[in-house]
Design a protein around this motif. Sequence first.
Motif, PDB file in Angstrom:
ATOM      1  N   THR A  36     -47.977  13.595 -22.523  1.00 25.45           N
ATOM      2  CA  THR A  36     -46.574  13.203 -22.459  1.00 25.45           C
ATOM      3  C   THR A  36     -45.616  14.385 -22.582  1.00 25.45           C
ATOM      4  O   THR A  36     -44.512  14.339 -22.058  1.00 25.45           O
ATOM      5  CB  THR A  36     -46.220  12.188 -23.564  1.00 25.45           C
ATOM      6  N   ASP A  37     -46.019  15.422 -23.263  1.00 26.25           N
ATOM      7  CA  ASP A  37     -45.108  16.547 -23.499  1.00 26.25           C
ATOM      8  C   ASP A  37     -45.337  17.718 -22.544  1.00 26.25           C
ATOM      9  O   ASP A  37     -44.863  18.824 -22.783  1.00 26.25           O
ATOM     10  CB  ASP A  37     -45.226  17.014 -24.940  1.00 26.25           C
ATOM     11  N   SER A  38     -46.032  17.494 -21.438  1.00 22.23           N
ATOM     12  CA  SER A  38     -46.370  18.598 -20.532  1.00 22.23           C
ATOM     13  C   SER A  38     -45.503  18.653 -19.281  1.00 22.23           C
ATOM     14  O   SER A  38     -45.685  19.522 -18.446  1.00 22.23           O
ATOM     15  CB  SER A  38     -47.843  18.506 -20.128  1.00 22.23           C
ATOM     16  N   GLY A  39     -44.555  17.732 -19.148  1.00 16.09           N
ATOM     17  CA  GLY A  39     -43.720  17.697 -17.946  1.00 16.09           C
ATOM     18  C   GLY A  39     -42.363  17.119 -18.250  1.00 16.09           C
ATOM     19  O   GLY A  39     -41.958  17.033 -19.411  1.00 16.09           O
ATOM     20  N   PRO A  40     -41.637  16.695 -17.219  1.00 16.33           N
ATOM     21  CA  PRO A  40     -40.302  16.117 -17.418  1.00 16.33           C
ATOM     22  C   PRO A  40     -40.359  14.905 -18.350  1.00 16.33           C
ATOM     23  O   PRO A  40     -41.335  14.159 -18.335  1.00 16.33           O
ATOM     24  CB  PRO A  40     -39.882  15.695 -16.012  1.00 16.33           C
ATOM     25  N   PRO A  41     -39.331  14.711 -19.163  1.00 14.79           N
ATOM     26  CA  PRO A  41     -39.348  13.576 -20.105  1.00 14.79           C
ATOM     27  C   PRO A  41     -39.334  12.234 -19.389  1.00 14.79           C
ATOM     28  O   PRO A  41     -38.718  12.086 -18.338  1.00 14.79           O
ATOM     29  CB  PRO A  41     -38.071  13.770 -20.934  1.00 14.79           C
ATOM     30  N   MET A  42     -40.020  11.294 -19.988  1.00 15.18           N
ATOM     31  CA  MET A  42     -40.025   9.917 -19.496  1.00 15.18           C
ATOM     32  C   MET A  42     -39.158   9.107 -20.449  1.00 15.18           C
ATOM     33  O   MET A  42     -39.195   9.316 -21.658  1.00 15.18           O
ATOM     34  CB  MET A  42     -41.446   9.372 -19.480  1.00 15.18           C
ATOM     35  N   GLU A  85     -46.250   1.359 -24.834  1.00 19.73           N
ATOM     36  CA  GLU A  85     -44.806   1.533 -24.663  1.00 19.73           C
ATOM     37  C   GLU A  85     -44.507   1.815 -23.191  1.00 19.73           C
ATOM     38  O   GLU A  85     -45.093   2.699 -22.589  1.00 19.73           O
ATOM     39  CB  GLU A  85     -44.278   2.674 -25.522  1.00 19.73           C
ATOM     40  N   CYS A  86     -43.568   1.070 -22.630  1.00 20.07           N
ATOM     41  CA  CYS A  86     -43.224   1.172 -21.208  1.00 20.07           C
ATOM     42  C   CYS A  86     -42.204   2.283 -20.986  1.00 20.07           C
ATOM     43  O   CYS A  86     -41.147   2.302 -21.613  1.00 20.07           O
ATOM     44  CB  CYS A  86     -42.670  -0.164 -20.730  1.00 20.07           C
ATOM     45  N   LEU A  87     -42.535   3.192 -20.076  1.00 16.80           N
ATOM     46  CA  LEU A  87     -41.672   4.328 -19.754  1.00 16.80           C
ATOM     47  C   LEU A  87     -41.428   4.398 -18.258  1.00 16.80           C
ATOM     48  O   LEU A  87     -42.198   3.865 -17.465  1.00 16.80           O
ATOM     49  CB  LEU A  87     -42.352   5.650 -20.155  1.00 16.80           C
ATOM     50  N   SER A  88     -40.382   5.120 -17.881  1.00 12.00           N
ATOM     51  CA  SER A  88     -40.175   5.452 -16.485  1.00 12.00           C
ATOM     52  C   SER A  88     -39.487   6.797 -16.423  1.00 12.00           C
ATOM     53  O   SER A  88     -38.801   7.203 -17.351  1.00 12.00           O
ATOM     54  CB  SER A  88     -39.343   4.392 -15.783  1.00 12.00           C
ATOM     55  N   SER A  89     -39.675   7.481 -15.325  1.00  9.69           N
ATOM     56  CA  SER A  89     -39.096   8.804 -15.147  1.00  9.69           C
ATOM     57  C   SER A  89     -37.627   8.694 -14.775  1.00  9.69           C
ATOM     58  O   SER A  89     -37.242   7.844 -13.985  1.00  9.69           O
ATOM     59  CB  SER A  89     -39.846   9.555 -14.059  1.00  9.69           C
ATOM     60  N   SER A  90     -36.823   9.591 -15.338  1.00  3.43           N
ATOM     61  CA  SER A  90     -35.403   9.607 -14.982  1.00  3.43           C
ATOM     62  C   SER A  90     -35.185  10.186 -13.598  1.00  3.43           C
ATOM     63  O   SER A  90     -34.182   9.926 -12.953  1.00  3.43           O
ATOM     64  CB  SER A  90     -34.613  10.415 -16.013  1.00  3.43           C
ATOM     65  N   ASP A  91     -36.133  10.991 -13.114  1.00  9.28           N
ATOM     66  CA  ASP A  91     -35.965  11.608 -11.797  1.00  9.28           C
ATOM     67  C   ASP A  91     -37.066  11.230 -10.817  1.00  9.28           C
ATOM     68  O   ASP A  91     -37.156  11.786  -9.729  1.00  9.28           O
ATOM     69  CB  ASP A  91     -35.877  13.131 -11.923  1.00  9.28           C
ATOM     70  N   HIS A  93     -40.332  11.721 -10.499  1.00  7.52           N
ATOM     71  CA  HIS A  93     -41.264  12.737 -10.005  1.00  7.52           C
ATOM     72  C   HIS A  93     -42.446  12.037  -9.363  1.00  7.52           C
ATOM     73  O   HIS A  93     -43.150  11.289 -10.019  1.00  7.52           O
ATOM     74  CB  HIS A  93     -41.796  13.590 -11.164  1.00  7.52           C
ATOM     75  N   LEU A  94     -42.663  12.253  -8.102  1.00  2.29           N
ATOM     76  CA  LEU A  94     -43.790  11.624  -7.430  1.00  2.29           C
ATOM     77  C   LEU A  94     -44.997  12.545  -7.373  1.00  2.29           C
ATOM     78  O   LEU A  94     -46.092  12.104  -7.124  1.00  2.29           O
ATOM     79  CB  LEU A  94     -43.382  11.164  -6.033  1.00  2.29           C
ATOM     80  N   ASP A  95     -44.811  13.833  -7.617  1.00  2.00           N
ATOM     81  CA  ASP A  95     -45.939  14.764  -7.655  1.00  2.00           C
ATOM     82  C   ASP A  95     -46.396  14.904  -9.111  1.00  2.00           C
ATOM     83  O   ASP A  95     -46.291  15.954  -9.720  1.00  2.00           O
ATOM     84  CB  ASP A  95     -45.542  16.117  -7.065  1.00  2.00           C
ATOM     85  N   VAL A  96     -46.883  13.791  -9.655  1.00  2.00           N
ATOM     86  CA  VAL A  96     -47.246  13.707 -11.066  1.00  2.00           C
ATOM     87  C   VAL A  96     -48.308  14.731 -11.434  1.00  2.00           C
ATOM     88  O   VAL A  96     -48.231  15.378 -12.474  1.00  2.00           O
ATOM     89  CB  VAL A  96     -47.730  12.280 -11.405  1.00  2.00           C
ATOM     90  N   GLU A  97     -49.304  14.890 -10.575  1.00  2.00           N
ATOM     91  CA  GLU A  97     -50.412  15.779 -10.893  1.00  2.00           C
ATOM     92  C   GLU A  97     -49.959  17.232 -11.026  1.00  2.00           C
ATOM     93  O   GLU A  97     -50.549  18.005 -11.755  1.00  2.00           O
ATOM     94  CB  GLU A  97     -51.523  15.615  -9.867  1.00  2.00           C
ATOM     95  N   ALA A  98     -48.889  17.613 -10.316  1.00  2.00           N
ATOM     96  CA  ALA A  98     -48.359  18.971 -10.433  1.00  2.00           C
ATOM     97  C   ALA A  98     -47.404  19.091 -11.620  1.00  2.00           C
ATOM     98  O   ALA A  98     -47.269  20.157 -12.206  1.00  2.00           O
ATOM     99  CB  ALA A  98     -47.645  19.380  -9.147  1.00  2.00           C
ATOM    100  N   ALA A  99     -46.748  17.988 -11.994  1.00  2.00           N
ATOM    101  CA  ALA A  99     -45.725  18.023 -13.036  1.00  2.00           C
ATOM    102  C   ALA A  99     -46.289  17.896 -14.451  1.00  2.00           C
ATOM    103  O   ALA A  99     -45.677  18.364 -15.398  1.00  2.00           O
ATOM    104  CB  ALA A  99     -44.700  16.921 -12.786  1.00  2.00           C
ATOM    105  N   TYR A 100     -47.450  17.254 -14.612  1.00  4.70           N
ATOM    106  CA  TYR A 100     -48.014  16.987 -15.938  1.00  4.70           C
ATOM    107  C   TYR A 100     -49.454  17.478 -16.028  1.00  4.70           C
ATOM    108  O   TYR A 100     -50.180  17.480 -15.040  1.00  4.70           O
ATOM    109  CB  TYR A 100     -48.001  15.480 -16.234  1.00  4.70           C
ATOM    110  N   GLU A 101     -49.865  17.830 -17.241  1.00  5.41           N
ATOM    111  CA  GLU A 101     -51.260  18.203 -17.491  1.00  5.41           C
ATOM    112  C   GLU A 101     -52.081  16.947 -17.728  1.00  5.41           C
ATOM    113  O   GLU A 101     -51.621  16.011 -18.383  1.00  5.41           O
ATOM    114  CB  GLU A 101     -51.355  19.095 -18.734  1.00  5.41           C
ATOM    115  N   GLU A 102     -53.294  16.941 -17.214  1.00  5.02           N
ATOM    116  CA  GLU A 102     -54.181  15.796 -17.435  1.00  5.02           C
ATOM    117  C   GLU A 102     -54.573  15.703 -18.907  1.00  5.02           C
ATOM    118  O   GLU A 102     -54.598  16.702 -19.610  1.00  5.02           O
ATOM    119  CB  GLU A 102     -55.431  15.921 -16.566  1.00  5.02           C
TER     120      GLU A 102
END
Length: 125
Positions: A36-42, A85-91, A93-102
Amino acid sequence: RQQLIRMNSGSIISDLLSVASFHFSTEYNHIGCFATDSGPPMISLENNDPVLDGDYSTRENSVLKCLNAARRKGKKMFALKSRGECLSSSDDHLDVEAAYEESVECVNDKGGVNAMNVYIIKGKL
């Protein structure tokens, strides 16, 4: 649809539930488990939609309810963390694999400690 409802499985109710489950499961793609802390905030959608009822850690049909809440907000992706907990991206991001660490911390498609299961909503919103 009428043919599916007439299936001979013993009960119209179970047939309808089978059709409903199939319909819902084709509306999104599970992308994977990410830190959760590896990319843009959800952003949490909790307390912003009546479908997200009760305590998220014990909510039934968490993925489908989060899908519907995100769709109503016009989002293209959603995620579940910390047991639901239900989240959604503010922007969106559709390239999730590039934006976040597995991550390997997700449990039962509901995320985990510092981890979230991410889903992309199929089709047009």
